[in-house]
Design a protein around this motif. Structure first.
Motif: not given
Ligand code: UT7
Length: 306
Positions: A89-118
């Protein structure tokens, strides 16, 4: 808080705010509400909607610029409140783009096999970092939270798949002093207040958002007319109209909730998404393009099939 309410605090009018921004009202968190409590509520709603429980979650990302504390991350507090003791669990600080950054990170974690459900949450209490004497900024922002669940699944690798299809994020730190908070733990040792060069931000927002939307659509081999819904960061109606015009996007396909929420920074996309799912506009299987631009500057777009 309506525009009429705010005109009792600073020298402004409903007419000016509506004409320049499209905002009519915004929500202000109650005294006992914080970014953490709003995030937990949004997370619970998202889990219920997805038919999942906290036990299914192995990654919690909270996009926020208004955390409850300098540390620990609000995401760990959300994890605690939901009773999740595994994963990351961690925070993402990209101000108003934060949600788009967060989705991007989650997508990469899942594609890389690090996470299953974010759980990806955007949660903000901007009312607490506003200078309530500055009419040029305090009329624009509001508080809120929204969340989505992103889960691993097998797909065919085409645009027909459900879930996240493409992520495109950017930043250009040369503009870090155009939209910022004039305080921080390592400088003033205070929280500070939001400061913005409105016109500069506006100009870059139209250019950068249009460019990244174009990038996302082109990369997917699509045209703007293939996108069912555009769910942009809700900063200013004129920015949304300007980008729509540049790309030839029909305005009736743009989800706009800024009239009732104001600019809720990282929370604005999931709040708008939720509103359009609940009122029946966004239906399962439809293509949705989310895009945002914020302090830093940061900007980005995520293409997903709901
Ligand atoms: O979410 C991250 C991204 N943020 C944004 O995208 C925000 C981008 N910027 C904007 O949305 C717009 O620049 C604003 C809405 C912030 C401002 O609109 P503008 O058309 O750029 O107005 P301005 O700042 O150029 O100000 C025009 C006039 C000024 O008066 P003078 O100097 O022309 O006499 C301001 O003092 O409007 C005045 N003004 C106001 N008047 C009434 C500024 N704020 C207010 C107000 N009520 N609240």
């Amino acid at each position: 808080m309506t525009n009429a309410d705010i005109s009792k605090i600073v020298d402004t009018t409903d007419e000016w705010i509506v004409e320049r921004t499209g905002i009519r009202a915004r929500h202000i968190a109650a005294e006992d509400e914080t970014t953490r409590t709003l995030a937990v509520q949004a997370a619970r709603n998202a889990l219920a909607h997805a038919g999942l429980t906290p036990a299914d979650i192995d990654l919690v990302i909270v996009a926020t610029s208004t955390p409850d504390s300098t540390f620990p991350a609000t995401a760990t507090q959300v994890q605690a409140d939901l009773g999740i003791a595994r994963g990351a669990a961690f925070d993402v600080q990209a101000v108003c783009s934060g949600f788009v950054y967060g989705l991007t990170i989650a997508d990469n974690f899942i594609r890389g096999g690090q996470s299953q459900c974010a759980l990806v949450i955007g949660s903000e209490t901007f009312s607490r970092i506003l200078d309530w004497n500055d009419r040029a900024t305090c009329v624009l922002f509001g508080d809120g939270a929204g969340a989505v669940v992103v889960r691993a699944g097998k797909g065919g690798g085409t645009n027909a798949d459900r879930g996240i299809l493409g992520c495109h994020i950017h930043s250009d730190g040369r503009y870090c002093d155009k939209l910022y908070v004039d305080g921080g733990p390592s400088t003033t040792k205070t929280v500070g207040h939001l400061r913005m060069e409105g016109r500069e931000v506006f100009k870059h927002a139209v250019i950068n958002i249009a460019a990244v939307m174009d990038e996302a659509i082109n990369k997917a081999g699509l045209t703007p007319m293939d996108i069912d819904w555009f769910v942009p960061h809700q900063a200013n109606r004129r920015i949304l109209e300007g980008t729509a015009k540049k790309l030839g996007v029909p305005e009736e396909r743009i989800v706009m909730t800024l009239d009732r929420h104001g600019n809720t920074s990282a929370a604005s996309i999931p709040l708008a998404f939720d509103a359009a799912v609940k009122d029946g506009r966004i239906k399962q299987g439809q293509l949705v393009l989310m895009e945002a631009m914020g302090g830093g500057f940061t900007w980005g777009a995520v293409l997903a099939r709901f």
